[in-house]
Design an enzyme around this catalytic site. Structure first.
Site, PDB file in Angstrom:
ATOM      1  N   LYS A   1     -14.259  -0.044  -3.777  1.00 13.74           N
ATOM      2  CA  LYS A   1     -15.333   0.347  -2.848  1.00 13.74           C
ATOM      3  C   LYS A   1     -16.418   1.083  -3.610  1.00 13.74           C
ATOM      4  O   LYS A   1     -17.615   0.839  -3.403  1.00 13.74           O
ATOM      5  CB  LYS A   1     -14.791   1.273  -1.748  1.00 13.74           C
ATOM      6  CG  LYS A   1     -13.867   0.597  -0.763  1.00 13.74           C
ATOM      7  CD  LYS A   1     -13.507   1.582   0.342  1.00 13.74           C
ATOM      8  CE  LYS A   1     -12.357   1.078   1.166  1.00 13.74           C
ATOM      9  NZ  LYS A   1     -11.788   2.105   2.033  1.00 13.74           N
TER      10      LYS A   1
ATOM     11  N   HIS B   1       8.292 -26.688  -1.138  1.00 12.27           N
ATOM     12  CA  HIS B   1       7.655 -27.796  -1.847  1.00 12.27           C
ATOM     13  C   HIS B   1       6.502 -27.318  -2.719  1.00 12.27           C
ATOM     14  O   HIS B   1       5.678 -28.108  -3.149  1.00 12.27           O
ATOM     15  CB  HIS B   1       7.198 -28.858  -0.839  1.00 12.27           C
ATOM     16  CG  HIS B   1       8.361 -29.435  -0.084  1.00 12.27           C
ATOM     17  ND1 HIS B   1       8.910 -30.671  -0.362  1.00 12.27           N
ATOM     18  CD2 HIS B   1       9.131 -28.910   0.915  1.00 12.27           C
ATOM     19  CE1 HIS B   1       9.936 -30.892   0.441  1.00 12.27           C
ATOM     20  NE2 HIS B   1      10.091 -29.835   1.233  1.00 12.27           N
TER      21      HIS B   1
ATOM     22  N   GLU C   1       0.823  -1.218   0.000  1.00 12.54           N
ATOM     23  CA  GLU C   1       0.000   0.000   0.000  1.00 12.54           C
ATOM     24  C   GLU C   1       0.850   1.258   0.000  1.00 12.54           C
ATOM     25  O   GLU C   1       0.407   2.310  -0.457  1.00 12.54           O
ATOM     26  CB  GLU C   1      -0.935   0.025   1.230  1.00 12.54           C
ATOM     27  CG  GLU C   1      -2.263  -0.655   0.952  1.00 12.54           C
ATOM     28  CD  GLU C   1      -3.329  -0.399   2.012  1.00 12.54           C
ATOM     29  OE1 GLU C   1      -4.444  -0.885   1.809  1.00 12.54           O
ATOM     30  OE2 GLU C   1      -3.065   0.258   3.031  1.00 12.54           O
TER      31      GLU C   1
END
Ligand code: PA5
Length: 445
Positions: free
Chosen positions: A422, A308, A287
Site C-alpha cells: 500500500k 487433472h 494473514e
C-alpha cells in the site's frame, strides 16, 4: 457437527507427539479466554456466536428484506476479511445455476472492491446499467483503496440510475462506529449502517454484519448459521478435553506436521461449492500465521478438477506438503447414473449409482494414493452443505487458528505485512501525505 480424523497423518508423525501439545494448547486456550496473549484487543470473535442477540439478527434480516424487495442485484463491495466470508457462505449454499435464471427468488449477488481490474469494473457497471441494484459497502477501516474506488463508481451509478432518495434506501454501509471515510459518507448521506466491532479483525468477522447481511440478502438463514457456530463454540471450549476438542487436535496436528518439514497445507474439497470456503480459509491462516519468517503456507485445490492439474505435483512433487480434506457427507440432491443399452462409453458399471458414490470413491482413492505418495492427510467431515454445518466449520477454523497461531508464537490477529504494498502504491500514485515516499520510490525506478 463436524468431525476430524487425523489417523492418516500417523505414518508421518506420531499420535504421541500430537498429544504432547496438550499443555501448549491449554496455555493457548487460556491466553485466548483471559486475553493475555498477543493481539488481545482482537478477541471479539471468540464468544461472538453465543453473544449475538435476536434483536441484532432481526435488524439484519429487516435490512436484508429491504434490499431484497428493492433490488434485482446487490453488489457487495469489500476485500479480504470484508469480502471472503460472505462469498464463502453464499457460494457454499447457493444453487450453482438458478441465479442465472430470469425469475429469481433472491437478488443476484455480485462482488466488487476486491480487485482493481478496469475491465472487471467496466463490465460490472455495464451489466448494472438496466438493473435495479443496491450496494453493501463493507470496510472496517473505511479507507481501503480497492473498496473505496469501486464504491465511488457504484454510488454514483446507483444515484444516477435510481435517484438519490432510492439510492439512500438501497445502499448500506458496514464499517467502523466512528472513523474512516465510509463512516463519514454513511452518516452524511443517511445510509442505514452496521458497525464492525473494534475487537473483531477482518478475517474473523464473518459472523458480524460483514458476513451476515450479504448472506441474509442472498436468502440464507443467518439464525441457523449462527446456531451452528455457537454449537462449535461449545464443542471447542476451554473445558472440553484435548482429545475431544477438534480445534485443539487440528491446531496441534498442523504444528507437529510443520515441525516435521511439512511447510504447505493444502485444503482439499471434492465439491465445487466449497471453492470460496477455501479462499476464506487461505486468508484466515495466511494473514494470521505468515509472519516473523514463519508459518505454514495455506494452499487449496478443488478436486476432482485439480486432480487433472495439481494432482501430479501432489502425488510426486517435493514432499513438503500435507492435505486437509473437507468432505461433505450428504448431497442436497439425488442424481443416478443412467444405464445405456449400447454402453459405448463403457460406463454401465456405474449405472444405478449416485454421482456422489463415484465422487466419494474418487475421494477415498485419492486419499490412499496421496498417503502412499508421502502426503499426510487429515479429514474434516461435515454432514451437509447447510447453514448449521457451514457455521460450525467457520468457527472451528477460527478457533483452531487462534490456538495454532499462539502455538507458533506469533500474533495471529495482526497483519503488518499488508501495509508494504500500500505504501509503495500510494507513493507511486502521488497520494497527498506520501511526498517523501514518492521521491524515494522514483529514485528506485
Ligand atoms: O483480515 C483483515 O483484517 C484484512 O483482510 C481486511 O479485512 C482487509 O484488508 C479489508 O480491510 P477493510 O475492511 O478495512 O477495508
Amino acid at each position: 457437527m463436524i468431525s476430524l480424523n487425523i489417523e492418516k497423518t500417523f505414518g508421518f508423525i506420531s499420535k504421541e507427539n500430537v498429544f504432547a501439545y496438550e499443555a501448549q494448547v491449554k496455555a493457548a486456550q487460556e491466553a485466548l479466554e483471559k486475553g493475555t496473549g498477543k493481539g488481545n484487543d482482537f478477541l471479539g470473535w471468540l464468544h461472538l456466536p453465543s453473544s449475538i442477540t435476536k434483536e441484532h439478527l432481526a435488524d439484519l434480516k429487516a435490512t436484508a428484506q429491504t434490499l431484497r424487495d428493492n433490488c434485482e442485484v446487490v453488489v457487495v463491495a469489500g476485500i479480504g476479511g470484508s469480502y471472503l466470508g460472505a462469498r464463502a457462505v453464499i457460494e457454499a449454499l447457493s444453487n450453482s445455476f438458478t441465479w442465472l435464471q430470469d425469475k429469481k427468488t433472491a437478488p443476484v449477488i455480485l462482488y466488487a472492491g476486491h480487485n482493481i481490474g478496469e475491465d472487471y469494473l467496466y463490465e460490472l457497471t455495464e451489466y448494472l446499467k438496466d438493473k435495479k441494484f443496491g450496494v453493501i459497502n463493507i470496510s472496517k477501516s473505511g479507507t481501503t483503496t480497492e473498496t473505496a474506488l469501486a464504491f465511488r463508481l457504484l454510488k454514483k451509478q446507483c444515484e444516477d440510475q435510481r435517484g438519490k432518495d432510492t439510492a439512500k434506501r438501497v445502499i448500506v454501509a458496514i464499517t467502523d462506529a466512528k472513523k474512516g471515510a465510509a463512516r463519514v459518507t454513511a452518516d452524511n448521506e443517511g445510509y442505514k449502517s452496521f458497525i464492525i466491532p473494534d475487537n473483531v479483525g477482518g478475517r474473523f468477522s464473518v459472523l458480524t454484519p460483514v458476513g451476515l447481511l450479504p448472506i441474509a440478502v442472498a436468502g440464507f438463514d443467518i439464525e441457523k448459521l449462527v446456531a451452528g457456530a455457537a454449537s462449535m463454540e461449545k464443542a471447542c471450549g476451554q473445558d472440553i478435553p484435548f482429545a475431544e476438542n477438534p480445534a485443539a487436535i487440528y491446531a496441534a496436528t498442523r504444528n507437529e506436521l510443520y515441525k516435521n518439514g511439512k511447510k504447505i497445507e493444502i485444503l482439499v474439497n471434492f465439491n465445487p461449492k466449497l471453492h470460496y470456503v477455501s479462499e476464506w480459509w487461505k486468508q484466515l491462516y495466511g494473514e494470521s500465521e505468515g509472519k516473523e519468517n514463519k508459518g505454514i503456507f495455506p494452499a487449496a485445490v478443488d478436486f476432482s478438477t485439480d486432480l487433472h492439474s495439481m494432482g501430479q505435483w501432489i502425488q510426486e512433487g517435493e514432499r513438503s506438503i500435507y492435505e486437509t480434506v473437507i468432505s461433505v457427507e450428504k448431497t442436497q440432491h439425488s442424481l443416478q447414473v443412467p444405464s445405456d443399452g449400447a454402453n459405448l462409453d463403457g460406463l454401465n458399471f456405474l449405472a444405478g449409482k449416485h454421482v456422489d458414490e463415484v465422487n466419494k470413491m474418487a475421494e477415498l482413492g485419492t486419499q490412499l494414493a496421496h498417503v502412499d505418495g508421502g502426503v499426510p492427510n487429515m479429514r474434516i467431515v461435515i454432514p451437509a452443505l447447510n447453514e448449521e454445518s457451514i457455521g460450525s466449520l467457520l468457527y472451528f477454523f477460527e478457533k483452531a487458528c487462534g490456538i495454532s497461531g499462539y502455538i507458533l508464537g506469533v500474533n495471529p490477529f495482526n497483519q503488518p505485512g499488508v501495509e508494504a504494498y500500500k505504501k509503495n502504491m500510494f507513493a507511486l500514485l502521488n497520494k497527498p501525505g506520501y511526498e517523501a515516499e514518492s521521491k524515494a520510490i522514483q529514485a528506485r525506478l
